[in-house]
Design a protein around this motif. Structure first.
Motif, PDB file in Angstrom:
ATOM      1  N   UNK A 178      44.801  20.684  -4.727  1.00 49.53           N
ATOM      2  CA  UNK A 178      44.664  20.071  -6.054  1.00 49.53           C
ATOM      3  C   UNK A 178      43.855  18.774  -5.902  1.00 49.53           C
ATOM      4  N   UNK A 199      44.642  14.924  -7.139  1.00 48.12           N
ATOM      5  CA  UNK A 199      46.060  14.754  -7.483  1.00 48.12           C
ATOM      6  C   UNK A 199      46.809  14.263  -6.243  1.00 48.12           C
ATOM      7  N   UNK A 252      52.478  11.663  -6.234  1.00 48.69           N
ATOM      8  CA  UNK A 252      52.527  11.806  -7.688  1.00 48.69           C
ATOM      9  C   UNK A 252      52.940  13.223  -8.086  1.00 48.69           C
ATOM     10  N   UNK A 253      52.353  14.202  -7.391  1.00 50.95           N
ATOM     11  CA  UNK A 253      52.660  15.599  -7.677  1.00 50.95           C
ATOM     12  C   UNK A 253      54.131  15.893  -7.405  1.00 50.95           C
ATOM     13  N   UNK A 289      56.431  14.220  -9.919  1.00 52.73           N
ATOM     14  CA  UNK A 289      56.404  14.904 -11.220  1.00 52.73           C
ATOM     15  C   UNK A 289      57.232  16.186 -11.153  1.00 52.73           C
ATOM     16  N   UNK A 290      57.067  16.930 -10.049  1.00 54.27           N
ATOM     17  CA  UNK A 290      57.819  18.179  -9.882  1.00 54.27           C
ATOM     18  C   UNK A 290      59.316  17.882  -9.790  1.00 54.27           C
ATOM     19  N   UNK A 323      45.534  13.698  -1.258  1.00 52.95           N
ATOM     20  CA  UNK A 323      45.589  14.623  -2.384  1.00 52.95           C
ATOM     21  C   UNK A 323      46.271  15.924  -1.958  1.00 52.95           C
ATOM     22  N   UNK A 324      46.937  16.562  -2.903  1.00 50.55           N
ATOM     23  CA  UNK A 324      47.764  17.725  -2.584  1.00 50.55           C
ATOM     24  C   UNK A 324      46.972  18.779  -1.796  1.00 50.55           C
ATOM     25  N   UNK A 354      58.324  19.712   0.150  1.00 54.47           N
ATOM     26  CA  UNK A 354      58.605  19.930  -1.266  1.00 54.47           C
ATOM     27  C   UNK A 354      59.941  20.647  -1.451  1.00 54.47           C
TER      28      UNK A 354
END
Lengths: 249, 493
Positions: free
Chosen positions: A90, A93, A97-98, A101-102, A141-142, A158
């Motif tokens: 991604x 992103x 942050x990702x 948000x998840x 970034x992701x 994750x």
């Protein structure tokens, strides 16, 4: 936890899953093995709701709820996690942050308060450290520019952050060296509890040395052709798929 | 691809959800008669109490405009504009200054509230006697054609900064206005600039004297409010040697059925070692899902880096307007001067944008950077058009251009039209371009982590624009991110 009955699924006109029946009770880890093209990844995509696949028959229930009627994000919020075989990038992103948000989307669905940036970072850094990931992985970034091993570890990060009820690991061991394999195994084992179940899709016995499964299922041509205990995986490793599948036929 | 089909459906439903800024303020207005002729030009000039030289300047521009043809080279499709069918002057009726906020027209206050202007600033904007506060930003609100009020002028005045409506600058600082007005964008520069020069009604004037760093961000809110009024604002910013300023304009317009015309001119001048950072967040009404209504935005923005080591940086986030025709440019004259253009242009439904920049390298060792991010959804068309021109004397000139396009759905278009003219063999010019789609796999990955389809698109789009958004002042970057998400609202699921 997970109850699959006579599941059929196709991509376009082509049937891939041809009647899978499988029950994963609470607290158990089941391994899915099988040759390339047997439908292992398709099973993980169908359970998580990828729109490329059409379910043509059968049912799948997650904690008694009709899984197949749910949007992918609702499945995730209900506690289903898929560690992807090939995690996407991604660009732009930020990984932290990702993940935040998840995590907050899932926490919100569980009725838990959302975490602010400081609370989140504290938690994420501790988990990253446990998985022996460098701090800067949260800032990057992701998955962008991650090595194969880094991507897999990021999936496990994750997973441990999101605390799912059911984790599906799709060949998370592929491309990992021995040390990384152990870290991934430890990550999954740390989640093991009466409220956590997992489907571990793998080609190799060696991951199952770290994550000892309660049951092993062999998938061929979209069906489970044989089920057994942890020793079945060892037999497969010794004899190869062909013989085991032939014996089952 | 069901998810993409869903995306398309929701893209189409966007306008039904309504334009968030589609409110209309009912305030008594004073109009000049419809249409455009020398009498209207004279009337505007007279209402503004302008000196003779400016009236002459306007009339010359009008006469030039009459002999010019509307440009047709842009990739834009719109019905012929009837310039005689618009009002060219509309102003809120003048009253004596209110004593407190209670006496201010509540409609006006409600509008400020919707615009998100802090309470402390509303009193000042509304002209309440004695109202003064010290937030970090000064606002000049251009409500249709007249700049209603300018905040924090006394604070700015202490450091020698002039920030006021341009009509006031004409009266108070005629020598400065006369020296710089039209010096970057001459009245005959192009069709829309000529039109603007003839009928501009207001806009901002900023002057930062030698050596001064402006003590706060300067900001202007432009709004088009009255029916059938074109808005022709004129902005002029001058930074003397070693001075610097960061300036932001935000634009909104109420929802209207008819198309409204907007033709602004912005001129920037920087002398030796001076810097201007000019940021725009533009969300004029884009029209409805069928492409009815919306703003026609024909803007000429240009900056002149006249001094050595001077710098002009344009940052724009464009999500609005039915038609956008806009090329913020830099003329890099001073040795070692720097031009930058960072742009996000998002089009949805039937919006059309033809936008980009021009970097004209005249001086030695001049450098320019162009980063353009175009996002197209719905039936929209999004074109990047950029010119990099290196003149023979620009030894050591360098340019780097990066143009990225992102497509959402398969009914929209993205186009990249770079022009490179290099007349110095030692110059270095680079151009990179990419076109991509939001992939099903990216969306699925985000959704599998618990994000709604809408949040997933917002996250991917914001990631795509990151290089540009990080150039915006912090608080506007946040606003811009929200705006991108709102503009794509429903572009999925």
């Amino acid at each position: 936890m997970l109850e699959i009955k006579n599941l059929h699924a196709s991509i376009g006109e082509k049937p891939i899953l041809r009647g899978i029946t499988l029950t994963v009770p609470d607290g158990q880890v089941h391994a899915i093995m099988g040759p390339n093209g047997s439908g292992k990844s398709t099973l993980s995509y169908v359970l998580s709701g990828h729109s490329d696949f059409t379910v043509t028959d059968g049912t799948a229930h997650f904690d008694g709820t009709d899984l197949l009627a749910m949007e992918p994000e609702a499945r995730a919020q209900a506690g289903l996690f898929l560690a992807f075989q090939a995690p996407v990038e991604l660009p732009g992103v930020g990984n932290a942050n990702f993940l935040r948000t998840a995590l907050n989307a899932v926490r919100k669905a569980r009725g838990e308060p959302e975490l602010d940036a400081a609370q989140f970072l504290k938690l994420a850094r501790a988990e990253a450290k446990r998985l022996q990931m460098p701090d800067d992985m949260l800032k990057r970034n992701v998955n962008v520019g991650f090595s194969g091993g880094e991507k897999k570890r990021n999936e496990v990060l994750q997973m441990t952050m999101l605390q799912p009820k059911l984790a599906i690991l799709d060949e998370t061991d592929s491309g990992l060296d021995i040390d990384a394999l152990k870290i991934v195994g430890d990550g999954v084992n740390a989640l093991r509890s009466p409220g956590f179940s997992a489907l571990v899709i793998t080609h190799h016995q060696r991951l199952l040395d770290h994550i000892v499964p309660d049951a092993v299922h062999v998938l061929a041509h979209g069906r489970i052709v044989r089920s057994g205990g942890a020793d079945l995986a060892r037999a497969l490793e010794a004899q190869g798929y062909a013989q085991v599948i032939a014996e089952a036929a | 691809m069901p998810a993409i089909a869903e995306t398309l459906n929701t893209v189409q439903s966007v306008a039904d959800n309504g334009y968030k800024w589609g409110f209309e303020t009912d305030i008594e207005m004073e109009f000049a008669p419809r249409g455009l002729n020398t009498d209207i030009v004279r009337l505007i000039s007279e209402r503004k109490g302008e000196p003779a030289w400016l009236l002459e300047w306007r009339l010359a521009a009008f006469s030039a405009w009459q002999g010019m043809e509307e440009p047709v080279w842009a990739l834009l499709n719109y019905p012929k504009i009837d310039y005689q069918d618009s009002y060219y002057y509309a102003a809120p009726k003048k009253k004596a200054g209110p004593a407190s906020l209670d006496e201010v027209d509540p409609e006006l206050l409600r509008m400020y509230e919707k615009l998100g202007i802090p309470v402390s600033e509303r009193a000042i904007l509304a002209g309440v006697e004695g109202a003064e506060a010290r937030p970090p930003m000064a606002v000049d609100a251009v409500f249709d054609s007249v700049s209603v009020a300018t905040t924090f002028r006394s604070t700015l005045a202490k450091s020698g900064v002039i920030f006021c409506p341009i009509s006031e600058a004409v009266r108070e600082h005629p020598e400065l206005v006369r020296k710089y007005l039209g010096s970057v964008v001459p009245p005959t520069d192009n069709y829309f600039a000529a039109l603007n020069s003839a009928v501009f009604t207001d806009g901002s004037f900023v002057f930062i004297p030698k050596g001064v760093t402006c003590p706060m961000e300067l900001s202007t809110y432009f709004r088009i409010n009255a029916k059938n009024t074109g808005q022709f604002e004129r902005t002029l910013i001058v930074c003397e040697e070693g001075a610097s300023v960061s300036y932001l304009e935000g634009c909104t317009a109420p929802m209207r059925d008819e198309n409204q015309l907007h033709a602004a001119v912005v001129e920037l001048v920087v002398l030796d070692d001076a810097k201007i950072k000019y940021s725009t967040v533009q969300n004029w009404y884009p029209g409805d899902a069928q492409g009815r209504g919306g703003i026609y935005n024909f803007v000429t923005k240009r900056g002149a880096c006249r001094g050595a080591r001077s710098k002009i940086s344009w940052t724009q986030v464009e999500t609005g307007s039915a038609i956008t025709w806009k090329y913020p440019s830099c003329v890099l004259q001073g040795e070692g001067s720097v031009g930058e253009f960072y742009s996000v242009a998002l089009t949805n439904n039937h919006q059309q944008a033809d936008t980009g920049t021009k970097m004209i390298h005249i001086g030695k060792n001049t450098t320019s950077t162009i980063v353009s991010k175009g996002i197209s959804a719905g039936h929209s068309n999004n074109t990047y058009r950029g010119l990099v021109r290196i003149l023979p004397k620009a030894a050591g000139a360098r340019n780097h251009t990066q143009c990225d396009s992102l497509l959402i759905g398969d009914l929209c278009g993205a186009h990249t039209v770079p022009y490179i003219e290099c007349r110095n063999p030692g110059a270095k010019v680079e151009h990179e371009a990419t076109t991509s789609k939001i992939s099903e796999d990216q969306l699925f990955y985000c959704r599998q982590r618990g994000l709604s389809q809408e949040d997933a698109v917002g996250m991917i789009v914001n990631g795509f624009c990151r290089e540009v958004l990080k150039e915006l002042p912090m608080e506007f970057a946040v606003e811009a991110q929200k705006l991108l998400a709102v503009s794509l609202e429903g572009s999925v699921g």
